[in-house]
Scaffold this active site. Structure first.
Site, PDB file in Angstrom:
ATOM      1  N   ASP A  75      -6.940  -2.390   8.233  1.00  0.00           N
ATOM      2  CA  ASP A  75      -6.010  -2.733   7.161  1.00  0.00           C
ATOM      3  C   ASP A  75      -6.001  -4.249   6.978  1.00  0.00           C
ATOM      4  OD1 ASP A  75      -3.188  -2.787   5.650  1.00  0.00           O
ATOM      5  OD2 ASP A  75      -3.842  -0.703   5.737  1.00  0.00           O
ATOM      6  N   ASP A  76      -4.929  -4.797   6.474  1.00  0.00           N
ATOM      7  CA  ASP A  76      -4.849  -6.226   6.125  1.00  0.00           C
ATOM      8  C   ASP A  76      -5.067  -7.110   7.363  1.00  0.00           C
ATOM      9  OD1 ASP A  76      -4.454  -8.485   4.595  1.00  0.00           O
ATOM     10  OD2 ASP A  76      -2.509  -7.855   3.816  1.00  0.00           O
ATOM     11  N   LYS A 151      -9.383   0.985   0.893  1.00  0.00           N
ATOM     12  CA  LYS A 151      -7.986   0.990   0.467  1.00  0.00           C
ATOM     13  C   LYS A 151      -7.736  -0.293  -0.328  1.00  0.00           C
ATOM     14  CE  LYS A 151      -3.274   0.532   2.342  1.00  0.00           C
ATOM     15  NZ  LYS A 151      -2.455   0.487   3.583  1.00  0.00           N
ATOM     16  N   ASP A 153      -4.945  -2.452  -2.222  1.00  0.00           N
ATOM     17  CA  ASP A 153      -3.523  -2.706  -2.421  1.00  0.00           C
ATOM     18  C   ASP A 153      -3.308  -3.404  -3.772  1.00  0.00           C
ATOM     19  OD1 ASP A 153      -0.793  -2.759  -1.763  1.00  0.00           O
ATOM     20  OD2 ASP A 153      -1.201  -3.341   0.306  1.00  0.00           O
ATOM     21  N   SER A 185      -3.358   1.817  -4.719  1.00  0.00           N
ATOM     22  CA  SER A 185      -1.906   1.610  -4.728  1.00  0.00           C
ATOM     23  C   SER A 185      -1.394   1.431  -6.156  1.00  0.00           C
ATOM     24  CB  SER A 185      -1.544   0.371  -3.891  1.00  0.00           C
ATOM     25  OG  SER A 185      -1.910   0.540  -2.550  1.00  0.00           O
ATOM     26  N   ARG A 210      -1.100   5.877  -3.500  1.00  0.00           N
ATOM     27  CA  ARG A 210       0.281   5.723  -3.050  1.00  0.00           C
ATOM     28  C   ARG A 210       1.198   5.760  -4.265  1.00  0.00           C
ATOM     29  NH1 ARG A 210       1.422   2.658   1.086  1.00  0.00           N
ATOM     30  NH2 ARG A 210       3.546   3.209   0.515  1.00  0.00           N
ATOM     31  N   ASP A 214       6.143   1.936   1.269  1.00  0.00           N
ATOM     32  CA  ASP A 214       5.476   1.832   2.564  1.00  0.00           C
ATOM     33  C   ASP A 214       6.337   2.536   3.612  1.00  0.00           C
ATOM     34  OD1 ASP A 214       4.120  -1.559   2.412  1.00  0.00           O
ATOM     35  OD2 ASP A 214       3.481   0.303   1.476  1.00  0.00           O
TER      36      ASP A 214
END
Length: 562
Positions: A75-76, A151, A153, A185, A210, A214
């Site tokens: 992830d980030d 993914k 965002d 997202s 999404r 979160d």
């Protein structure tokens, strides 16, 4: 003109990747490890190649692979704060010294798939370089590193641009020729900015998306998600199916915020939602009971049902909810079903739910073979008019049963020829409860042609009104986005100021991750160094021998349950 052409191409081809025919299953770093980049003081838990290699190994050795988990997703906070001299993304050289291609190969060599995170903005949510201005080259970088799952965002971007930007990046992903699941997202950022997402475009672009907050490490976060999926089911269910899924976010089972029973509830509800199963837990320390929940193959089979139909809430009364999901096998145009009984009461005692299958809309005349998927109790074959009961513990507990449709004559399949059902924990028929009554479906539509039972007990006060006729249940939920104040312009990068209220991150603090947690502004990334007093004494452990210039660490586990 070029952008118009790209948009048309993406709409025509973005989802033709043949991927995610079932909800993806794997492991994702964010909820458990956040943006911890302090590998000097916390080398075992910081975002680094070592962490992801360990998780890949444990997925294999601890049986998660055998249960169906395949993806190891970064992830980030994996990035360097600057692109390289060619304008390409690069990982942090200290924390990922081998590079992302080597990490991808490590994951692939174990038979797993490799996922990565980026952001359709100038910056990621934690302040690292985003993909704006670099869509083509970033897609090519991911392909060259062997990425299988992206993914994307939406921090530091404008929601109005997402209708064009997300499909455009999907186009470039497909142009690489490498199959990569595309997780977006897009809708959640538009929803909370007051826009109505174009789900026709979304499901033709993204493999999953999404559409709500979160997830946090708390039961209240799980409850809000369940409420959202129930209150908005008439809008979102139709969008889900093989290759395109609603994503309620990660599994937090095995962390600090859920009880054992609540952990079972999240797993069961995510199965009903036909949701991606992305664990976000430290697989090195998870306790066996919670590990067993994550590896429950019977519940995973419900989640991975090939029909891909998302379940819905069919009953909500006095703190008890019933959810139903159509599954295989199908016989004479009638489905089998997974049914969840969810008890959100807090009165301290289990609730008896007495119901017939016909009341739930299951009307196959030869009945259904019923099994409890947690305690493995087999009811046997239950005919539509036969009443049976389940005992559901309070405070967010569930019973999940699988009702497989029976072909032919029911009398040949009964566990006991004298009964159409084998009662639980009793030697006779399950008696009707003293306060049984009937009412219509809470949303007024009765999608399964059913009426539903009333649950015994009158002391429960509904925390918020039931949604009736499409009206919202309770006050709207407030989302705090992970981008904070607008970022200053960056040379040679077209800056789009965020349109959201102040929220989670300030990119000026590079290398740090700031979040609003329970109303407090918390640094969850690098830790500030603090020297001890000149005394040769540790006041937290009462141990003599800690030198004044010697650093020590205390890990504090926080239980968010009341």
């Amino acid at each position: 003109m070029i952008l118009v052409v790209l948009s048309l191409l993406s709409a025509a081809s973005a989802l033709e990747n043949g991927l995610a025919r079932l909800p993806p299953m794997g492991w994702l770093a964010w909820e458990r490890f956040r943006c911890n980049t302090d590998c000097e003081n916390d080398p075992h838990n910081c975002i680094s190649e070592r962490l992801f290699m360990q998780m890949a190994d444990l997925i294999i050795t601890d049986g998660y692979y055998d249960a169906g988990y395949r993806y190891v997703n970064v992830d980030d906070c994996w990035l360097s704060h600057e692109r390289d001299r060619r304008g390409l993304l690069q990982p942090d050289p200290t924390r990922f010294p081998s590079g992302l291609k080597a990490l991808g190969e490590y994951v692939h060599n174990r038979g797993l798939k490799f996922g990565i995170y980026e952001d359709y903005g100038n910056y990621t949510c934690a302040g690292y370089p985003g993909i704006l201005g670099h869509l083509k080259e970033d897609a090519e970088s991911f392909a060259s590193w062997g990425v299988d799952y992206v993914k994307l965002d939406g921090c530091y971007s404008h929601p109005n641009d997402m209708d064009q930007g997300y499909p455009e990046f999907g186009y470039w992903l497909n142009q690489t020729g490498r199959p990569m699941i595309y997780a977006c997202s897009w809708p959640v950022y538009q929803t909370y900015s007051g826009m109505t997402p174009n789900y026709t475009s979304i499901i033709n672009t993204c493999n999953l998306w999404r559409n709500f907050d979160d997830i946090q490490d708390s039961w209240s976060s799980i409850e809000r998600t369940i409420d959202y999926y129930g209150d908005n089911q008439d809008i979102i269910i139709a969008n889900a199916g093989p290759g395109h899924w609603n994503d309620p976010d990660m599994l937090i089972i095995g962390n600090f915020g859920l009880s054992y029973e609540q952990s079972k509830t999240q797993m069961a509800m995510w199965a009903i939602f036909a949701a991606p199963l992305l664990m976000s837990v430290d697989l090195r320390t998870i306790k066996p009971d919670y590990k067993a929940i994550l590896k429950n193959k019977k519940i995973i089979a419900v989640n991975q049902d090939p029909l891909g139909i998302q379940g819905r809430r069919i009953y909500k009364q006095k703190g008890i909810e019933i959810w139903a999901r159509p599954i295989m096998p199908v016989y004479r145009a009638k489905y089998s079903y997974a049914i969840v009984f969810l008890n959100r009461r807090t009165d301290g005692t289990p609730s008896e739910v007495s119901v017939t299958l016909k009341e739930l809309g299951l009307d196959n005349p030869t009945g259904y073979h019923i099994e409890d998927l947690y305690d493995e109790h087999v009811y046997g074959v239950v005919t539509p008019d036969r009443r049976f009961k389940v005992d559901v513990n309070p405070s967010g507990s569930v019973v999940i049963i699988r009702c497989d449709i029976v072909k032919g004559k029911s009398s040949n399949n009964l566990v006991n020829n004298a009964w159409d059902a084998q009662p639980r924990k009793t030697d006779s028929f399950v008696l009707d409860l003293g306060n049984i009554g009937y009412r219509g479906n809470v949303d007024g539509t009765q999608p399964y042609g059913a009426q539903y039972p009333q649950i015994r007990g009158t002391g429960y006060v509904e925390p918020q009104p039931v949604s009736v006729g499409g009206a919202s249940a309770g006050p709207p939920q407030n989302r705090i986005f992970r981008n904070a104040s607008p970022a200053p312009p960056v040379p040679n990068v077209p800056y789009v100021p965020p349109s959201y209220p102040a929220g989670h991150y300030d990119h000026h603090e590079h290398g740090y991750s700031f979040q609003t947690i329970n109303g407090q502004y918390v640094n969850t990334g690098k830790r500030k160094k603090r020297d001890l007093d000149d005394e040769d004494f540790d006041p937290l452990t009462c141990r003599i021998g800690v030198k004044p210039n010697q650093r020590y660490k205390v890990d504090v586990k926080v239980d968010t349950n009341p």
